[in-house]
Design a protein around this motif. Structure first.
Motif, PDB file in Angstrom:
ATOM      1  N   UNK A 207      87.245  51.072  71.414  1.00  0.00           N
ATOM      2  CA  UNK A 207      88.465  50.053  71.442  1.00  0.00           C
ATOM      3  C   UNK A 207      88.348  48.919  71.520  1.00  0.00           C
ATOM      4  N   UNK A 208      89.081  47.850  69.697  1.00  0.00           N
ATOM      5  CA  UNK A 208      88.694  47.265  69.984  1.00  0.00           C
ATOM      6  C   UNK A 208      89.256  45.820  71.245  1.00  0.00           C
ATOM      7  N   UNK A 209      87.987  45.153  70.487  1.00  0.00           N
ATOM      8  CA  UNK A 209      88.669  43.932  72.063  1.00  0.00           C
ATOM      9  C   UNK A 209      89.563  42.493  71.930  1.00  0.00           C
ATOM     10  N   UNK A 210      90.456  43.362  71.355  1.00  0.00           N
ATOM     11  CA  UNK A 210      91.528  42.533  71.092  1.00  0.00           C
ATOM     12  C   UNK A 210      91.619  41.267  69.896  1.00  0.00           C
ATOM     13  N   UNK A 211      93.214  41.956  69.333  1.00  0.00           N
ATOM     14  CA  UNK A 211      93.951  41.118  68.752  1.00  0.00           C
ATOM     15  C   UNK A 211      94.836  40.756  68.295  1.00  0.00           C
ATOM     16  N   UNK A 212      95.537  39.443  68.479  1.00  0.00           N
ATOM     17  CA  UNK A 212      96.926  39.016  67.766  1.00  0.00           C
ATOM     18  C   UNK A 212      98.397  40.524  68.665  1.00  0.00           C
ATOM     19  N   UNK A 213      97.486  41.000  67.887  1.00  0.00           N
ATOM     20  CA  UNK A 213      98.505  42.244  67.661  1.00  0.00           C
ATOM     21  C   UNK A 213      99.106  43.752  68.925  1.00  0.00           C
ATOM     22  N   UNK A 214      97.443  43.262  69.562  1.00  0.00           N
ATOM     23  CA  UNK A 214      97.509  44.503  70.620  1.00  0.00           C
ATOM     24  C   UNK A 214      97.064  42.887  71.908  1.00  0.00           C
ATOM     25  N   UNK A 215      97.201  41.724  71.675  1.00  0.00           N
ATOM     26  CA  UNK A 215      97.155  40.720  72.768  1.00  0.00           C
ATOM     27  C   UNK A 215      97.933  40.874  74.000  1.00  0.00           C
ATOM     28  N   UNK A 216      99.350  40.931  73.798  1.00  0.00           N
ATOM     29  CA  UNK A 216     100.071  40.945  74.638  1.00  0.00           C
ATOM     30  C   UNK A 216     100.653  41.718  75.268  1.00  0.00           C
ATOM     31  N   UNK A 217     100.321  42.948  75.309  1.00  0.00           N
ATOM     32  CA  UNK A 217     100.292  44.741  75.986  1.00  0.00           C
ATOM     33  C   UNK A 217      99.851  43.899  77.056  1.00  0.00           C
ATOM     34  N   UNK A 218      98.575  43.989  77.054  1.00  0.00           N
ATOM     35  CA  UNK A 218      97.422  43.193  77.615  1.00  0.00           C
ATOM     36  C   UNK A 218      97.916  43.049  78.907  1.00  0.00           C
ATOM     37  N   UNK A 219      97.607  41.281  78.165  1.00  0.00           N
ATOM     38  CA  UNK A 219      98.308  40.357  79.074  1.00  0.00           C
ATOM     39  C   UNK A 219      99.978  40.452  80.016  1.00  0.00           C
ATOM     40  N   UNK A 220     100.887  41.405  79.528  1.00  0.00           N
ATOM     41  CA  UNK A 220     102.068  41.023  80.095  1.00  0.00           C
ATOM     42  C   UNK A 220     101.512  42.417  81.184  1.00  0.00           C
ATOM     43  N   UNK A 221     100.788  43.056  80.590  1.00  0.00           N
ATOM     44  CA  UNK A 221     100.563  44.397  81.426  1.00  0.00           C
ATOM     45  C   UNK A 221      99.686  43.579  82.819  1.00  0.00           C
ATOM     46  N   UNK A 222      98.884  42.836  82.496  1.00  0.00           N
ATOM     47  CA  UNK A 222      97.938  41.994  83.774  1.00  0.00           C
ATOM     48  C   UNK A 222      99.577  41.352  84.438  1.00  0.00           C
ATOM     49  N   UNK A 223     100.021  40.674  83.977  1.00  0.00           N
ATOM     50  CA  UNK A 223     100.852  39.637  84.909  1.00  0.00           C
ATOM     51  C   UNK A 223     102.253  41.097  85.946  1.00  0.00           C
ATOM     52  N   UNK A 224     102.639  41.553  84.843  1.00  0.00           N
ATOM     53  CA  UNK A 224     103.095  42.678  85.803  1.00  0.00           C
ATOM     54  C   UNK A 224     102.164  43.697  86.995  1.00  0.00           C
ATOM     55  N   UNK A 225     101.696  43.155  86.727  1.00  0.00           N
ATOM     56  CA  UNK A 225     100.880  44.585  87.964  1.00  0.00           C
ATOM     57  C   UNK A 225     100.204  43.901  88.913  1.00  0.00           C
ATOM     58  N   UNK A 226      99.627  42.323  88.638  1.00  0.00           N
ATOM     59  CA  UNK A 226      99.176  41.191  89.336  1.00  0.00           C
ATOM     60  C   UNK A 226      97.916  41.543  89.769  1.00  0.00           C
ATOM     61  N   UNK A 227      97.137  42.187  88.579  1.00  0.00           N
ATOM     62  CA  UNK A 227      95.994  41.976  88.178  1.00  0.00           C
ATOM     63  C   UNK A 227      95.361  40.759  87.372  1.00  0.00           C
ATOM     64  N   UNK A 228      94.468  40.545  88.214  1.00  0.00           N
ATOM     65  CA  UNK A 228      94.038  39.588  88.177  1.00  0.00           C
ATOM     66  C   UNK A 228      91.516  39.007  88.175  1.00  0.00           C
ATOM     67  N   UNK A 229      91.553  38.889  87.278  1.00  0.00           N
ATOM     68  CA  UNK A 229      89.676  38.644  87.567  1.00  0.00           C
ATOM     69  C   UNK A 229      88.810  38.505  88.172  1.00  0.00           C
ATOM     70  N   UNK A 230      88.586  38.488  88.643  1.00  0.00           N
ATOM     71  CA  UNK A 230      87.454  37.486  89.682  1.00  0.00           C
ATOM     72  C   UNK A 230      86.512  37.149  89.372  1.00  0.00           C
TER      73      UNK A 230
END
Length: 355
Positions: free
Chosen positions: A302-325
């Motif tokens: 699994x890719x550890x992130x590019x500018x082309x798949x970053x936004x999807x992950x960040x917006x999913x995190x914000x939408x579902x209130x997923x935050x790093x501890x």
């Protein structure tokens, strides 16, 4: 708000290969090139890959300059931009997060579809390793690698999203499994504790596996349905197969343990299972050729992130209130963070929060 610094130098934690140690150095504040933005760092967090600088490995880490400012997970606020059109779309004070590849083209097949590390130019550098990274008061980043943070993400707390978050999200999402599938999350630390949250938000049944009780407790807090300490329970593999009626649909391995990879075939569902490679051990991995040829399981990365798949992950995190501890430290305490990581004494992520 971000604002131009009055001083010309800054503090930075720099790795020096000559003594294999970190040094808190005073270095010039960088000037953004045409396509870059200058960021006043809000937070920077430690990834296990950073700690690999201090140990022998044959997995492709390249040190391009020495000494080098370490760290490749960061968020902050824009203080100035280069003269390029894209860079100038960012304004002073914008809260931003960013990824760490620089000097690649962002347009070739590899950059768009695989990873910038394989850019056709062969010129890619990775901040924190072959270019200066983020454990510093200021950093320059490529404007193509940066996004403005969603409103509910704090630039002083969101650094882990920009490696751990993107990596963990795609480690789960790239399995491409329907909701209700059984997933084993192996390693419940800085990456795994986020992988558990993403898997639950996607509707999966999650089994968390680790070797320390603290990590197991973190997994429970993050919502794991079942947990196993593989050091304490000798029958953990048999129990997982029984619990899932044949094995998990995917074993997503976030650890740097070769042994944990060796254990994966025993817990994945025969003919349907995926072993997802995310964590990078020092030693090369070994899988049985007959198992793969006969379709017992698939091995994926699994890719550890590019500018082309970053936004999807960040917006999913914000939408579902997923935050790093994230446990917070001062910049001068980064060596302590490395020690805690190597001793498996860290919960979640560890990071520096800047004034």
């Amino acid at each position: 708000m971000g604002s131009m610094p009055e001083k010309k130098t800054m503090r930075a934690q720099q790795y020096d290969a000559r003594d294999n140690k970190l040094h808190l150095n005073e270095i010039p504040i960088p000037t953004p090139r045409e396509h870059e933005i200058l960021v006043k760092m809000g937070s920077a967090s430690l990834c296990h890959t950073d700690a690999m600088l201090f140990e022998p490995n044959d997995q492709g880490l390249i040190l391009g300059k020495n000494p080098v400012t370490i760290g490749h997970e960061g968020t902050g606020r824009v203080v100035s931009t280069g003269s390029g059109d894209l860079a100038r779309t960012f304004k002073e004070g914008d809260p931003v997060g960013f990824l760490c590849a620089v000097d690649c083209c962002f347009q070739c097949y590899a950059c768009k579809n695989v990873h910038n590390a394989w850019c056709a130019t062969g010129e890619t550098k990775i901040q924190g390793f072959s270019a200066d990274g983020y454990f510093a008061e200021y950093a320059v980043v490529d404007a193509r690698e940066a996004i403005i943070l969603p409103e509910n993400l704090d630039p002083k707390a969101s650094a882990p999203l920009f490696c751990a978050g993107v990596t963990a999200y795609h480690g789960i999402a790239d399995c491409q499994l329907p909701a209700g599938s059984w997933l084993a999350v192996i390693g419940c630390g800085g990456l795994g504790h986020m992988g558990i949250q993403y898997a639950k938000a996607m509707g999966h049944n999650v089994i968390a596996i680790d070797i320390t009780d603290d990590a197991i407790e973190e997994a429970r807090i993050c919502g794991a349905d079942y947990t196993f300490n593989s050091m304490a329970d000798k029958d953990w593999k048999k129990k997982i197969v029984e619990l899932t009626k044949g094995g998990v649909h995917a074993a997503v391995n976030f650890t740097a343990s070769k042994k944990s990879y060796d254990d994966c075939p025993a817990i994945v569902k025969a003919g349907q299972g995926i072993i997802m490679v995310v964590g990078i051990p020092q030693q090369p991995l070994e899988f049985n050729g007959l198992d793969i040829a006969l379709g017992r399981y698939q091995v994926k990365g699994s890719s550890n992130g590019t500018c082309y798949n970053m936004r999807e992950a960040v917006e999913f995190s914000a939408k579902h209130n997923i935050t790093p501890h994230m446990t917070t430290f001062k910049l001068e305490e980064v060596p302590k963070m490395v020690e805690l990581m190597n001793a498996h004494k860290a919960k979640g992520r560890m990071g520096v929060v800047f004034d």
